[in-house]
Enzyme design. Structure first.
Site, mmCIF file in Angstrom:
data_model
loop_
_atom_site.group_PDB
_atom_site.id
_atom_site.type_symbol
_atom_site.label_atom_id
_atom_site.label_comp_id
_atom_site.label_asym_id
_atom_site.label_seq_id
_atom_site.Cartn_x
_atom_site.Cartn_y
_atom_site.Cartn_z
ATOM 1 N N ARG A 200 23.001 -44.862 146.914
ATOM 2 C CA ARG A 200 21.948 -45.218 147.865
ATOM 3 C C ARG A 200 22.228 -46.587 148.515
ATOM 4 N NH1 ARG A 200 17.306 -47.810 146.492
ATOM 5 N NH2 ARG A 200 17.781 -47.750 144.279
ATOM 6 N N HIS B 277 24.631 -50.642 128.786
ATOM 7 C CA HIS B 277 23.922 -50.880 130.048
ATOM 8 C C HIS B 277 22.706 -51.769 129.812
ATOM 9 C CE1 HIS B 277 22.957 -50.112 134.245
ATOM 10 N NE2 HIS B 277 21.688 -49.863 133.917
ATOM 11 N N TYR C 144 23.507 -57.838 139.257
ATOM 12 C CA TYR C 144 23.481 -57.760 140.730
ATOM 13 C C TYR C 144 22.697 -58.875 141.406
ATOM 14 C CZ TYR C 144 19.186 -55.210 139.515
ATOM 15 O OH TYR C 144 17.983 -54.848 138.976
ATOM 16 N N GLU D 111 19.241 -41.106 138.939
ATOM 17 C CA GLU D 111 18.149 -41.460 138.019
ATOM 18 C C GLU D 111 16.835 -40.856 138.522
ATOM 19 O OE1 GLU D 111 17.532 -45.680 137.551
ATOM 20 O OE2 GLU D 111 16.000 -45.426 136.001
ATOM 21 N N ARG E 136 9.558 -50.703 140.386
ATOM 22 C CA ARG E 136 10.635 -51.458 141.033
ATOM 23 C C ARG E 136 10.071 -52.649 141.829
ATOM 24 N NH1 ARG E 136 13.163 -51.044 145.962
ATOM 25 N NH2 ARG E 136 15.371 -51.658 146.012
ATOM 26 N N HIS F 9 20.126 -54.938 131.723
ATOM 27 C CA HIS F 9 19.741 -55.948 132.706
ATOM 28 C C HIS F 9 18.924 -56.961 131.904
ATOM 29 C CE1 HIS F 9 20.756 -53.019 135.874
ATOM 30 N NE2 HIS F 9 20.024 -52.149 135.203
ATOM 31 N N HIS G 292 24.685 -46.462 138.734
ATOM 32 C CA HIS G 292 23.463 -45.699 138.454
ATOM 33 C C HIS G 292 23.589 -44.376 139.215
ATOM 34 C CE1 HIS G 292 21.423 -49.855 138.144
ATOM 35 N NE2 HIS G 292 21.241 -49.327 136.957
ATOM 36 N N ASP H 278 19.160 -50.987 128.858
ATOM 37 C CA ASP H 278 18.727 -51.022 130.252
ATOM 38 C C ASP H 278 17.630 -52.047 130.522
ATOM 39 O OD1 ASP H 278 18.461 -50.445 132.900
ATOM 40 O OD2 ASP H 278 17.856 -48.363 132.673
ATOM 41 N N HIS I 249 25.955 -50.369 142.763
ATOM 42 C CA HIS I 249 24.606 -50.204 142.213
ATOM 43 C C HIS I 249 24.203 -48.736 142.182
ATOM 44 C CE1 HIS I 249 20.221 -49.813 142.570
ATOM 45 N NE2 HIS I 249 20.208 -50.752 141.647
ATOM 46 N N HIS J 203 22.413 -43.055 133.418
ATOM 47 C CA HIS J 203 21.277 -42.126 133.500
ATOM 48 C C HIS J 203 21.747 -40.676 133.685
ATOM 49 C CE1 HIS J 203 18.708 -45.547 133.388
ATOM 50 N NE2 HIS J 203 19.106 -46.000 134.572
HETATM 51 ZN ZN LIG Z 1 20.078 -50.085 135.204
#
Ligand SMILES: [Zn+2]
Length: 446
Positions: free
Chosen positions: A208, A57, A119, A235, A80, A59, A232, A320, A205, A269
């Site tokens: 949510r 995993h 994404y 998390e 975020r 990004h 995910h 991650d 993703h 996660h």
């Molecule tokens: Zn991630």
């Protein structure tokens, strides 16, 4: 055909084996022997040879966030906001530069396969690039440059939250609906069909950001095309609470109802789970991708890793958000998280932790890698037993030393598909990996 002679190798279990000859042809292992003479032309790997590490995993662009989010306090959601600001600055060119540097950096640490959870698909207004997969191609090209395998986990991302549309930077992430997401992924699958270094995977993703019907479409698409499916999962407690408020279900229940639980699924996660969720995930034989340094950095919480493994899940690890780029740290992080949570030691066997960084990761990302064995791809990582953090240990002491004392900086040589891409700590193509990361990070943030 190349023969490698490993001074020591990890073939599974808690022990290491001396004098292992590994013969590859066409990038695959065709022979593994522990007895008999070493071929005179064998390439000597003077260290402990592990199966190539699998980063389940990643990004890549989050590397630009390292060092820059700690002074602001707050929680995951505050972090975020900063992450989204960086995501808003990406384009196919600067992403290619950054990902090339980051993936070359991963190669130096023994990572031979990266699953890039991707994404940021579209331009800053949410419009398609002329090639709708321009960003995905940038990531694949980066992996090619770096010499490692990539599983491009193309991610469906359709809404801002259970009752929120996509607004601001996240408009870049959305394809409108799951059907258009699938059409775009079809193009990628066709484009890379013949490339043995590339696998296209799928993801939602999170529950949510992908509504139930669309989740079902993504899961169905993955199943009918034999592709891995990632998501995910739980998390944050806020995700659980929002799921419960909007649907009366936990994220795991929603995933189950969408048909998304099975051995081809990897949940990332899996931090905040009810016992019923753990049982359901374990019973389905899913893969769980733990990212302990990220989970600690973001203040996510401590996931029930041993409970998941005991229930039947397979553990894997990922870097991650690249807060650390060291799968040795992630593997022992599984054990450390469980120790902190349960206040006891020796929760996982050293072999199980080594497996999470290698064969467990390979299962999670759907590649053929299954250790140093005949028929497996010849992907290897060599650890120097003379590295500072391993002083006082010797390979005859077993794999525990590597798991608890190993480090990304102890990796000297890396072989992917039978070819050496890192030799004596140097990348075969780039002699300036650190400077490249530095330049690429600054270019994205400028
Ligand atoms: Zn991630």
């Amino acid at each position: 055909m190349t023969a490698y002679h490993a001074a020591w190798a990890w073939l599974g279990g808690d022990d290491l084996v001396a004098h292992v000859t590994i013969v590859e042809e066409g990038g695959a292992i065709i022979e593994v022997t522990t007895e008999g003479p070493t071929p005179h032309d064998a390439v000597r790997l003077e260290g402990v040879v592990l199966p190539g590490l699998v980063n389940a995993h990643s990004h890549a662009f989050h590397r630009a966030l390292r060092h820059r989010t700690h002074g602001d306090g707050g929680d995951f959601w505050r972090w975020r906001e900063t992450m989204l600001r960086v995501a808003g600055r990406l384009d196919p060119d600067n992403l290619a530069e950054l990902a090339t540097a980051v993936f070359a950096g991963m190669a130096l640490t023994g990572i031979t396969t990266v699953a890039e959870f991707h994404y940021v698909h579209h331009d800053v207004d949410g419009d398609l690039y002329r090639d709708p997969n321009a960003m995905g191609h940038a990531l694949v090209d980066a992996a090619h440059q770096a010499g490692i395998r990539i599983v491009l986990v193309d991610t469906c991302y359709l809404r801002g939250g259970f009752d929120a549309p996509l607004e601001g930077v996240p408009r870049r992430f959305g394809d409108g609906d799951a059907e258009r997401w699938a059409e775009r992924v079809d193009l990628l699958r066709r484009f890379y069909r013949e490339d043995p270094m590339v696998r296209i995977g799928t993801a939602a993703h999170s529950v949510r950001t992908v509504p139930p019907e669309a989740l079902q479409t993504v899961v169905g698409y993955a199943a009918s095309n034999g592709m891995p499916f990632h998501i995910h999962l739980s998390e944050q407690t806020a995700e659980n609470e929002a799921a419960l408020a909007a649907t009366g279900r936990s994220p795991t229940q929603l995933l189950h109802e969408a048909g998304g639980l099975g051995p081809g699924t990897a949940v990332v996660h899996a931090t905040h789970l009810e016992p019923a969720d753990v049982a359901r995930l374990g019973h389905a034989g899913v893969n769980v991708v733990a990212c302990p340094t990220t989970e600690a950095d973001l203040g996510d919480g401590l996931g029930p890793f041993i409970e998941l493994a005991t229930a039947g899940a397979t553990l894997a690890v990922g870097t991650d958000q690249q807060v650390s780029m060291d799968l040795f740290a992630e593997a022992r992080g599984i054990e450390h998280h469980d120790r902190l949570r349960l206040r006891r030691r020796g929760v996982h066997s050293p072999a199980a932790l080594a497996a999470a960084a290698t064969v467990g990761g390979a299962r999670a990302v759907g590649t053929m890698q299954r250790g140093i064995a005949v028929g497996a791809p010849c992907d290897l990582a060599v650890v120097d037993p003379g590295a500072p953090t391993l002083a006082g240990w010797s390979p005859s002491d077993g794999i525990a030393g590597i798991v608890f004392g190993g480090s990304a900086y102890a990796v000297t040589d890396v072989v992917v598909a039978g070819r050496r891409i890192v030799e004596a700590g140097a990348h075969h193509r780039f002699d300036d990996v650190v400077a490249r990361i530095d330049r690429a990070v600054r270019a994205v943030l400028a």
